[in-house]
Every structure is written in C-alpha cells, then in structure tokens.
Design a protein around this motif. Structure first.
Motif, PDB file in Angstrom:
ATOM      1  N   MET A  69       0.871  -1.338  -0.030  1.00  0.00           N
ATOM      2  CA  MET A  69      -0.045   0.125  -0.135  1.00  0.00           C
ATOM      3  C   MET A  69       0.858   1.121   0.063  1.00  0.00           C
ATOM      4  O   MET A  69       1.740   1.365   0.803  1.00  0.00           O
ATOM      5  CB  MET A  69      -0.935  -0.044   1.264  1.00  0.00           C
ATOM      6  N   ARG A  70       0.631   2.165  -0.946  1.00  0.00           N
ATOM      7  CA  ARG A  70       1.293   3.344  -0.797  1.00  0.00           C
ATOM      8  C   ARG A  70       1.055   4.281   0.221  1.00  0.00           C
ATOM      9  O   ARG A  70       0.051   4.123   0.664  1.00  0.00           O
ATOM     10  CB  ARG A  70       0.990   4.112  -2.358  1.00  0.00           C
ATOM     11  N   LEU A  71       1.925   5.371   0.455  1.00  0.00           N
ATOM     12  CA  LEU A  71       1.554   6.328   1.479  1.00  0.00           C
ATOM     13  C   LEU A  71       0.344   7.102   1.020  1.00  0.00           C
ATOM     14  O   LEU A  71      -0.069   7.149  -0.154  1.00  0.00           O
ATOM     15  CB  LEU A  71       2.720   7.113   1.678  1.00  0.00           C
ATOM     16  N   ASP A  76       2.549  -7.708   6.426  1.00  0.00           N
ATOM     17  CA  ASP A  76       1.190  -7.331   6.167  1.00  0.00           C
ATOM     18  C   ASP A  76       1.127  -6.680   4.487  1.00  0.00           C
ATOM     19  O   ASP A  76       0.388  -6.939   3.680  1.00  0.00           O
ATOM     20  CB  ASP A  76       0.793  -6.581   7.115  1.00  0.00           C
ATOM     21  N   ASP A  77       2.236  -6.000   4.454  1.00  0.00           N
ATOM     22  CA  ASP A  77       2.232  -5.103   3.171  1.00  0.00           C
ATOM     23  C   ASP A  77       3.332  -5.608   2.265  1.00  0.00           C
ATOM     24  O   ASP A  77       4.659  -5.052   2.517  1.00  0.00           O
ATOM     25  CB  ASP A  77       2.655  -3.355   3.757  1.00  0.00           C
ATOM     26  N   ASP A  78       3.081  -6.306   1.433  1.00  0.00           N
ATOM     27  CA  ASP A  78       1.832  -7.119   1.240  1.00  0.00           C
ATOM     28  C   ASP A  78       2.068  -8.492   0.907  1.00  0.00           C
ATOM     29  O   ASP A  78       1.687  -8.968  -0.034  1.00  0.00           O
ATOM     30  CB  ASP A  78       1.081  -6.241   0.059  1.00  0.00           C
ATOM     31  N   GLU A  83       5.341  -1.498  -6.569  1.00  0.00           N
ATOM     32  CA  GLU A  83       4.141  -0.729  -6.093  1.00  0.00           C
ATOM     33  C   GLU A  83       4.566   0.609  -5.022  1.00  0.00           C
ATOM     34  O   GLU A  83       4.111   1.571  -5.233  1.00  0.00           O
ATOM     35  CB  GLU A  83       3.271  -1.718  -5.460  1.00  0.00           C
ATOM     36  N   GLU A  84       5.535   0.147  -4.374  1.00  0.00           N
ATOM     37  CA  GLU A  84       5.743   1.036  -3.265  1.00  0.00           C
ATOM     38  C   GLU A  84       6.395   2.306  -3.917  1.00  0.00           C
ATOM     39  O   GLU A  84       6.558   3.196  -3.060  1.00  0.00           O
ATOM     40  CB  GLU A  84       6.555   0.488  -2.029  1.00  0.00           C
ATOM     41  N   VAL A  85       6.938   2.361  -4.912  1.00  0.00           N
ATOM     42  CA  VAL A  85       7.926   3.132  -5.502  1.00  0.00           C
ATOM     43  C   VAL A  85       7.178   3.892  -6.673  1.00  0.00           C
ATOM     44  O   VAL A  85       7.879   4.307  -7.587  1.00  0.00           O
ATOM     45  CB  VAL A  85       9.251   2.974  -5.966  1.00  0.00           C
ATOM     46  N   ASP A 101       2.249  -0.200  12.784  1.00  0.00           N
ATOM     47  CA  ASP A 101       3.503  -0.886  12.190  1.00  0.00           C
ATOM     48  C   ASP A 101       3.707  -0.669  10.677  1.00  0.00           C
ATOM     49  O   ASP A 101       4.574  -1.093  10.116  1.00  0.00           O
ATOM     50  CB  ASP A 101       3.513  -2.381  12.565  1.00  0.00           C
ATOM     51  N   TYR A 102       2.669   0.197  10.091  1.00  0.00           N
ATOM     52  CA  TYR A 102       2.792   0.184   8.577  1.00  0.00           C
ATOM     53  C   TYR A 102       3.849   0.787   8.220  1.00  0.00           C
ATOM     54  O   TYR A 102       4.506   1.861   8.855  1.00  0.00           O
ATOM     55  CB  TYR A 102       1.436   1.114   8.169  1.00  0.00           C
ATOM     56  N   HIS A 103       4.756   0.316   7.241  1.00  0.00           N
ATOM     57  CA  HIS A 103       5.878   0.857   6.781  1.00  0.00           C
ATOM     58  C   HIS A 103       7.095   0.880   7.696  1.00  0.00           C
ATOM     59  O   HIS A 103       7.945   2.060   7.814  1.00  0.00           O
ATOM     60  CB  HIS A 103       5.986   2.027   6.034  1.00  0.00           C
ATOM     61  N   THR A 104       7.100  -0.009   8.839  1.00  0.00           N
ATOM     62  CA  THR A 104       8.261   0.202   9.653  1.00  0.00           C
ATOM     63  C   THR A 104       8.831  -1.397   9.846  1.00  0.00           C
ATOM     64  O   THR A 104       8.186  -2.293   9.246  1.00  0.00           O
ATOM     65  CB  THR A 104       7.735   0.607  11.159  1.00  0.00           C
TER      66      THR A 104
HETATM   67 ZN   LIG Z   1       3.214  -0.083   1.452  1.00  0.00          ZN
END
Ligand SMILES: [Zn+2]
Length: 369
Positions: free
Chosen positions: A1-3, A185-187, A219-221, A320-323
């Motif tokens: 998931m993107r920011l 979780d991601d992803d 996806e993240e970038v 915890d998203y993106h950590t």
């Molecule tokens: Zn993400």
C-alpha cells in the motif's frame, strides 16, 4: 500500500515512497450449484489450509528476503520463489523467462536520493551508467478458462510483492536493532492470497474465464510494475473484464467487522461489491474513504483504463505500517486464512459469474487528475 498522498507531500524521509506448498492431501472440493436453474455459478467451499498460509507468509517475510525492495537481490529472490509456486500450481508461464516479466529501471542520479524510475524501453538503458541500472520483475502466470463463451475474457488477480528493503536502502528506518522492513502485512499477506487462489484453481474445477495471476514489483515506489504490465500485458487489456487486488489482510479491522472480515475499496463504484455480498461473501465498503485507498494501490491503474478494479483489504491503520515491526510474528493467521477463503470465493465468482460493470459516475475519470 502506498503512502497517503497527503503524507507523501509532507517531509517524508527520502522520496515519496510512495503474497510452498504443504503436501496437498486435500481432495478436490465438492462442487455445488445453488438452485437448479439459471447460470451455474459454481460455488466452492475453498479448502485453504492455515499451514500453507503460514508457510508462504513466513518465506516471503523472512529477513533473508531483505524487505523485497524493487531492483534488489531480495526482490529477485522473492520473485524466484513465487515463480516456483506458480509452476507448482501448473499455471501457464508468461513473461520472457517462465513466469518472469522484467522491466528496465534506473536509480535517480541525484545525490542522496535513491529514487527508482521506470524506463520506457530496454534500449533506454544504454544511456544510463551501469551503476545506476536496475531490473524489476513482475511474476505472472495464466490459468486458461474452459468455457467456450467466456474463455476469451480475462480476470486479473494481483498483489504486489515488493516492499521497502532494509535500513541501508534509505526507505526503511532501523529501530531497536532491527534493520529489515519485512512487509509481512504489506503486502506478503496479499501475495499469499493470490498463491492460495491459484492453488484452488489448480486443484478445483477450472475457471470459465481465463485468469491472469500477477504479482507486481515497484508498487511502493510508484506502481512501476503495473505501469510496465499495462504497456506489456500478457493478454490484451481489451479482454480484461475485472481486476481483484488483495492488499494487507494480515490483521483484523474492527471497522470491517473484526476477525475474518475485509473491506473492498471503491465498493460503491461498480457492481463487484454487490455481486460478492449477494453471493454471501462477507465484505463491506471501505470504512475510511478519506484515506483514498481506492487510489493507493495497483488497482487504480486498471480502473483508470476503464476496467472494474478493486482491492480487498483489512488494513486497520496499524502503526507498524511501513516500519520494521511489520513482521510475520504479528500476523493473525486465523483471520488471514478466513479472508483468503473469501478472496477465493470472490475470484470464483468473477471468473464464473456475471462480469462487474461500473455504476453511473463510478468509473474514475483519468482527465480529472
Ligand atoms: Zn506499502
């Protein structure tokens, strides 16, 4: 998931950064056709095993995958594992190498800025210094439909397998000695759902429509893998009638009804959500429309092409998203397995039932962006 777009406009550290198989002893599921008349929408009781889910998730989220950052060795390792799984499920290979679709990338030249850029063509790499070149990989396989009337139509089932890498990538912040953003979780969770859907089609009856299984990089970038796929689809986009993406289903969301439940982005935009709920699949509308989740993952690129495209998720806005704390030890496997069963039934409905259509005003307008 993107920011969230508002977050990427803020001073985010660095750039806008912006899912083995257990022995499958289970027998083929029983095929039940509800009612005695009407189109025989095959209704399957999916046998998704929690042990398979746990194994696949733990492989993808292992420290040895180095956070699966696009263009890195960790991403290539994950891609090879996923290609082996597609082979195990007897998908037809697509891509230049079996199941692997490569895309040309370049790291930005700006000092201290590790931003990845998708090149328009492989010939463009000649202008890029060797040290700045990188290669991304989408993993793609096909399950041919078996219905003479419907097999020319395509349903795309996808998730992104890339994540943010390790602390030295600059996109992942080390904490408490942990230097790997595992992206459990991601992803990885969504990727496991795609694998389990492929497993179900492998051991159950074949789909009526043809299914493309796509695991994207980048996806993240900036949706790089999906952008490349749209320009180089393995089957014509004109034949694509629906896209279901699975994103972040590793933890329950109380706003979706808690354990085993999920929500669908852009629910009100097309008939897909109504189709799924009418079939008894327990999903709800995205409970946080202000987060703009409909536009924050790969599905939006297909929706912009006019294809009803939605994402199934249970992301609960956990911190915890993106950590580095997005670890497989924090996955709720009972919940995740239940959501995957729903995703399998949703995929079956999309391949064998009516094709979803946009509702009036629901189709996103590419000119409005
Ligand atoms: Zn993400």
């Amino acid at each position: 998931m993107r920011l969230h777009p508002s977050a990427s406009r803020a001073a985010v550290p660095l750039l806008a950064i912006t899912l083995a198989s257990g022995a499958c002893a289970a027998r083929r599921p029983t095929l039940q056709t509800p009612g005695t008349s009407g189109p025989a929408t095959a209704f399957i009781d999916p046998h998704v095993e929690i042990e398979d889910v746990r194994l696949e998730e733990s492989v993808l989220a292992a420290d040895s995958m180095q956070g699966r950052l696009t263009g890195t060795a960790g991403m290539h390792r994950a891609a090879r594992y996923l290609a082996e799984m597609f082979d195990h499920f007897d998908l037809e290979p697509a891509g230049e190498e079996p199941y692997l679709q490569h895309l040309p990338l370049a790291w930005s030249a700006a000092a201290g800025n590790r931003e990845l850029q998708l090149l328009n063509a492989w010939t463009d790499t000649t202008a890029i210094p060797a040290g700045r070149r990188a290669v991304g990989v989408n993993v793609v396989g096909i399950m041919p439909g078996n219905d003479p009337e419907l097999r020319d139509q395509v349903v795309l089932i996808d998730a992104h397998y890339d994540h943010l890498g390790t602390a030295d990538s600059g996109m992942c912040r080390a904490a408490a000695g942990d230097t790997v953003c595992n992206g459990a979780d991601d992803d990885a969770s969504g990727v496991v759902a795609v694998l389990e859907i492929a497993r179900d089609f492998h051991r159950g009856p074949p789909p009526k429509r043809t299914v493309v299984f796509l695991l994207t990089t980048g996806e993240e970038v900036g949706l790089l893998g999906t952008r490349w796929y749209i320009d180089h689809p393995v089957l014509p986009l004109e034949r694509m009638v629906a896209n279901l993406e699975i994103e972040m289903i590793g933890r329950p969301d109380s706003l979706a009804g808690g354990a085993g439940k999920a929500w669908l982005t852009g629910f009100e935009r097309s008939t897909m959500g109504d189709m799924l709920t009418a079939a008894g699949i327990e999903i709800v509308a995205d409970p946080r429309p202000a987060q703009n989740f409909f536009e924050r993952s790969d599905n939006i690129a297909f929706a912009m092409r006019g294809i009803p495209a939605h994402t199934l998720s249970s992301f609960n806005l956990h911190t915890d998203y993106h950590t580095v704390r997005d670890e497989d030890s924090r996955i709720d496997y009972a919940h995740m397995t239940e959501v995957i069963r729903a995703a399998v039934r949703a995929a079956r409905l999309l391949t064998d039932g009516p094709a979803p259509v946009w509702k009036p005003g629901g189709r996103p307008d590419p000119n409005s962006r």
